[in-house]
Design an enzyme around this catalytic site. Structure first.
Site, PDB file in Angstrom:
ATOM      1  N   SER A  31      24.792  46.734 -38.666  1.00  0.00           N
ATOM      2  CA  SER A  31      23.903  46.526 -37.529  1.00  0.00           C
ATOM      3  C   SER A  31      23.606  45.029 -37.367  1.00  0.00           C
ATOM      4  O   SER A  31      24.526  44.239 -37.196  1.00  0.00           O
ATOM      5  CB  SER A  31      22.636  47.366 -37.711  1.00  0.00           C
ATOM      6  OG  SER A  31      21.934  47.488 -36.505  1.00  0.00           O
TER       7      SER A  31
ATOM      8  N   ASP B  11      25.664  56.631 -31.188  1.00  0.00           N
ATOM      9  CA  ASP B  11      25.024  55.336 -31.385  1.00  0.00           C
ATOM     10  C   ASP B  11      24.999  54.599 -30.057  1.00  0.00           C
ATOM     11  O   ASP B  11      26.042  54.413 -29.421  1.00  0.00           O
ATOM     12  CB  ASP B  11      25.828  54.539 -32.416  1.00  0.00           C
ATOM     13  CG  ASP B  11      25.204  53.199 -32.781  1.00  0.00           C
ATOM     14  OD1 ASP B  11      24.207  52.797 -32.143  1.00  0.00           O
ATOM     15  OD2 ASP B  11      25.720  52.549 -33.704  1.00  0.00           O
TER      16      ASP B  11
ATOM     17  N   HIS C 122      24.015  55.920 -35.811  1.00  0.00           N
ATOM     18  CA  HIS C 122      23.671  54.580 -36.267  1.00  0.00           C
ATOM     19  C   HIS C 122      22.893  54.688 -37.582  1.00  0.00           C
ATOM     20  O   HIS C 122      21.999  55.504 -37.731  1.00  0.00           O
ATOM     21  CB  HIS C 122      22.808  53.883 -35.215  1.00  0.00           C
ATOM     22  CG  HIS C 122      22.614  52.431 -35.476  1.00  0.00           C
ATOM     23  ND1 HIS C 122      23.477  51.466 -35.013  1.00  0.00           N
ATOM     24  CD2 HIS C 122      21.647  51.769 -36.155  1.00  0.00           C
ATOM     25  CE1 HIS C 122      23.054  50.274 -35.382  1.00  0.00           C
ATOM     26  NE2 HIS C 122      21.947  50.436 -36.095  1.00  0.00           N
TER      27      HIS C 122
END
Length: 315
Positions: free
Chosen positions: A156, A253, A283
């Site tokens: 991320s 996601d 995610h």
């Protein structure tokens, strides 16, 4: 594509427990909840050595945690940048992820506790990430028993930091980076581009549109995201001559489409890149290896790619 059945159960249990919406909490409280979320589905601690170090960073003391494999001599070094939207996350929350990465890859892993927003907005995290990379390069022969090559990796927000490090290293003439492992990077961070996945998964199941705005507001501030490669590498003017990459993406996601687009841009710029989409995952899956089989496979794939790259580049 349905969500993984184990994830469905986990999310149903979280909803039933009354888990708070992170966007309704101040950052410090949200950080405590995030640590609990990370621990809920993580892998058990791997048997590796771990030690805390502090180096001089651009904002003062910069903590690092260094992991060394017990089962074999360390071959290469992985600088790992944790996720959390530049607002959440720390080396403690990602301790098991980095332990497992160290054990699976056979490399020394250096986890970077970069400064967080809103206390330290853009580009503080980038400055710290670069300082850590330079320190690792200067101490590489002491950090790895053999083949003191360096790779970067992250998930991320940390994946964005990892790929930005590759762009900066190219433009600044080093340090040499052998590989980049990018797990669902927010490649268009702060932008208002209407990617379909941002609409399709605006309500999660993990990362939501509200959370993206929450993170961006703290990280980029009232001025908004600057339009440059440091904020949104998808829109970089030049993505050529970057290290080989593994880019892992989840179907469920909101960042999926921009991450896939970034992988395509890396390929079109002439780089070696492998893009893998994990169907049914959401995610945050890199921290779910203890509960979700496909997430554990993703951890192993990342580790094996790093192992192969660090050893191949040493030949």
């Amino acid at each position: 594509m349905p969500l993984d059945s184990t994830l469905q159960t986990i999310f149903a249990q979280a909803a039933a427990s009354g888990a708070p919406d992170l966007t309704e909490l101040p950052p410090e409280a949200a950080r405590a909840v995030y640590r609990q979320i990370l621990a809920a589905a993580d892998v058990p601690p791997a048997d590796v050595g771990a030690s805390n170090h502090t180096i001089g960073g651009p904002g003062g003391a910069l903590p690092l945690r260094i992991y060394r494999p017990h089962r074999e001599a360390a071959e290469g070094i992985v600088v790992y940048y944790h996720g959390g939207g530049f607002v959440l996350g720390d080396v403690d929350g990602y301790d098991n992820v980095c332990r497992q990465l160290c054990d699976d890859s056979g490399a020394t892993v250096v986890s970077v506790d970069y400064r967080l927003a809103p206390e330290h907005p853009f580009p503080a995290a980038i400055d710290d990430a670069w300082a850590a990379l330079e320190w690792v390069a200067a101490n590489a022969s002491e950090l790895a028993s053999r083949h003191a090559r360096i790779a970067v990796a992250g998930d991320s927000a940390g994946a964005l930091l990892a790929t930005v490090m590759c762009i900066l290293a190219r433009d600044r003439g080093g340090p040499a980076i052998a590989f980049q492992g990018l797990v669902y990077p927010p490649a268009a961070a702060g932008s208002r581009v209407d990617f379909p996945s941002r609409t399709l998964y605006a309500e999660g199941p993990t990362l939501t549109a509200r959370m993206i705005d929450y993170f961006n507001g703290f990280y980029f501030g009232t001025e908004g995201a600057p339009k440059n490669a440091l904020a949104a590498p998808l829109f970089a003017d030049d993505l050529s001559t970057l290290p080989p990459a593994l880019l892992q993406v989840a179907t469920h996601d909101p960042l999926r489409d921009e991450a896939l687009a970034y992988g395509q841009c890396l390929l079109e710029a002439g780089n070696d890149a492998i893009v893998v989409e994990y169907h049914g995952l959401a995610h945050g899956f890199i921290s779910m290896g203890g509960a979700v089989r496909a997430a554990r496979l993703a951890q192993q794939q990342l580790a094996q790619a790093l192992r192969a790259a660090l050893r191949t580049s040493a030949n």
